[in-house]
Design an enzyme around this catalytic site. Structure first.
Site, PDB file in Angstrom:
ATOM      1  N   HIS A 156       0.837  -1.221   0.000  1.00 43.48           N
ATOM      2  CA  HIS A 156       0.000   0.000   0.000  1.00 43.48           C
ATOM      3  C   HIS A 156       0.867   1.266   0.000  1.00 43.48           C
ATOM      4  CE1 HIS A 156      -3.387  -2.642   1.271  1.00 43.48           C
ATOM      5  NE2 HIS A 156      -2.425  -3.240   1.970  1.00 43.48           N
ATOM      6  N   SER A 277      15.578  21.394 -15.901  1.00 43.09           N
ATOM      7  CA  SER A 277      14.416  22.227 -16.187  1.00 43.09           C
ATOM      8  C   SER A 277      14.906  23.531 -16.815  1.00 43.09           C
ATOM      9  CB  SER A 277      13.670  22.512 -14.883  1.00 43.09           C
ATOM     10  OG  SER A 277      12.962  23.729 -14.981  1.00 43.09           O
ATOM     11  N   LYS A 283      16.656  21.414 -10.662  1.00 41.39           N
ATOM     12  CA  LYS A 283      15.977  20.189 -11.051  1.00 41.39           C
ATOM     13  C   LYS A 283      16.879  19.165 -11.745  1.00 41.39           C
ATOM     14  CE  LYS A 283      12.058  19.287 -10.737  1.00 41.39           C
ATOM     15  NZ  LYS A 283      10.874  19.780 -11.415  1.00 41.39           N
ATOM     16  N   ASN A 285      15.547  15.769 -13.519  1.00 40.29           N
ATOM     17  CA  ASN A 285      14.288  15.043 -13.731  1.00 40.29           C
ATOM     18  C   ASN A 285      14.500  13.650 -14.321  1.00 40.29           C
ATOM     19  OD1 ASN A 285      12.752  17.239 -12.835  1.00 40.29           O
ATOM     20  ND2 ASN A 285      12.785  18.177 -14.879  1.00 40.29           N
ATOM     21  N   GLU A 290      10.059   8.403 -16.923  1.00 44.19           N
ATOM     22  CA  GLU A 290       8.715   8.919 -17.201  1.00 44.19           C
ATOM     23  C   GLU A 290       8.280   8.580 -18.624  1.00 44.19           C
ATOM     24  OE1 GLU A 290       8.042  13.069 -15.368  1.00 44.19           O
ATOM     25  OE2 GLU A 290      10.202  12.800 -15.379  1.00 44.19           O
TER      26      GLU A 290
END
Ligand code: ARG
Length: 457
Positions: A156, A277, A283, A285, A290
């Protein structure tokens, strides 16, 4: 230009209809298979006496030259041809004249395209399996590196029990191993030759389909000519294998994205596989992960496309089936690119064991071990579970963890507690004690590593 199929009709087709009908822009990628299939077909025609041996030799030599010229870029695809099959035949007849026109005896584009696609995908799946195996090897190497690195295991998305990072990584290796297995089986089922089914009903010529199948390294021939030209199950099967494989990459990606966030900081991705970014200088990323997660949706779409194209199609060939190629090709390309980037990303990924450890020290992930401690001393598990729960509640209220709660306090909850309770809740112990088959202890993970390495040999 007059169509190769002009005869029944003499009127020009409309330009928009031509463009709409044409598939050469995407089926040209099967040129090698188309030519190899045609070489085998010419050889077969000669072997049964439908054409002369000298004619077959001429055709085969010319096809070989066309293949070389396409490989080297000496000739380009003629985009005015309807498809790759028409293009190859056109170049062939330009080069050797009327003999070239004999090649299409006892076959049809319907069995030809089915043949080409099976051959093309067979080769692609071979490459994809190699890439998946490479990824498995990479994941397994990482698992070996971190087989003693303790982290919280989750259910969970809540801290649940202590595991090692190596154990967690090996779960992905197992998933990917099933992908290899599935792809190999689909490939085996796909490796059946449809050529010689002709348009749909077979042929009046005395052909030898087995000769052609053997020459093209198929495991057998389709037993029903209508099925031979209508069947695209192999596309659906492969697409569903690809969808599953991408789903695995996507779940892995999701964890990589979470782990590399400041909230977790369990891993550090290499600069080579992250982006910055344009506005936020701090940043870093996880774009590659993704994108793999995003492209999974795309591959699911390819599978849905294929299933929907086939749904409701009457036998045998229908032009709808030309729509089979772009979705399978897109999935093949997407899967290959995703695997390449994923493999690089994992091989350069570094764990941050201190952060994993400190997360593991919070969240009472050794509470099950506390209950097991009492159970092993003779208390029924349910009772032990209840007492352990109360201890956890007390610790949360008073700012303790199980490792720091004083023994007197433990004994207030139950007299069974002794000094050995600290060993029972020690995280290293908790991991090392989990030695059931497939469990998280170092030796168990080593066993998993050995199994996987053997399987991908
Ligand atoms: N370009 C076609 C396809 O991809 C080849 C088969 C065409 N057959 C036909 N009878 N029009 O499906």
């Amino acid at each position: 230009m007059a169509k190769m199929w002009a005869g029944r009709t003499s009127g020009e087709t409309d330009k928009t209809a031509d463009d709409f009908n044409s598939s050469i822009s995407f089926d040209s990628r099967m040129y090698k298979e188309d030519i190899e299939g045609s070489m085998a077909h010419a050889a077969m025609l000669a072997s049964v006496g439908i054409i002369e041996k000298s004619e077959a030799d001429l055709i085969i030599d010319a096809l070989g030259d066309i293949l070389c010229d396409l490989n080297s870029g000496k000739i380009a695809f003629d985009m005015t041809c309807e498809d790759i099959h028409m293009f190859v035949e056109q170049v062939l007849t330009e080069r050797i004249g009327d003999v070239g026109k004999k090649l299409h005896t006892a076959r049809s584009r319907n069995d030809q395209v089915a043949l080409d696609l099976r051959m093309y995908l067979r080769a692609q799946v071979g490459q994809i399996i190699t890439k998946v195996k490479k990824l498995i090897a990479t994941v397994t190497d990482k698992a070996e590196e971190y087989k003693g690195t303790i982290m919280p295991g989750y259910t969970h998305l809540q801290r649940a029990q202590p595991i090692t990072f190596g154990h967690h990584l090996m779960a992905y290796a197992m998933m990917l191993l099933r992908d290899v297995d599935r792809l190999s089986h689909s490939c085996e089922r796909m490796n059946i030759s449809p050529i010689g089914s002709c348009a749909l009903a077979g042929t009046t010529y005395d052909t030898d389909r087995f000769f052609e199948a053997e020459r093209l390294m198929f495991n057998g021939v389709s037993h029903n000519s209508i099925d031979g030209v209508s069947d695209r199950d192999f596309c659906v099967e492969l697409l569903s294998d690809f969808a599953l494989l991408m789903m695995h990459l996507s779940r892995f990606s999701e964890e990589i994205i979470l782990w590399s966030s400041w909230e977790f900081k369990f891993i550090e991705l290499s600069d080579a596989f992250t982006t910055g970014s344009s506005i936020m200088p701090q940043k870093k990323n996880p774009d590659m992960a993704e994108l793999c997660r995003g492209k999974t949706g795309r591959v699911y779409g390819d599978l849905m496309c294929m299933l929907t194209v086939l749904k409701g199609l009457p036998l045998a060939y229908n032009k709808d089936m030309q729509e089979d190629k772009e979705c399978v090709f897109d999935a093949v390309d997407t899967v290959k690119k995703s695997l390449d980037v994923f493999c690089g990303m994992i091989s350069q990924m570094k764990a941050i064991p201190e952060n994993m450890k400190s997360a593991a020290q919070k969240g009472f992930i050794n509470a099950t071990d506390l209950a097991d401690y009492l159970t092993k001393k003779g208390m029924p598990f349910r009772t032990a579970y209840k007492i352990s729960g109360s201890i956890v509640a007390y610790c949360i209220k008073e700012g303790y963890v199980l490792e720091t709660l004083p023994l007197e306090k433990y004994r207030e909850f139950d007299k069974m507690f002794d000094a050995d309770v600290y060993k029972a809740v020690d995280l290293n112990e908790c991991v090392e004690k989990r030695r059931s088959y497939g469990a998280t202890s170092v030796s168990n993970v080593e066993n998993q590593i050995e199994i996987v390495r053997k399987a991908i040999k």
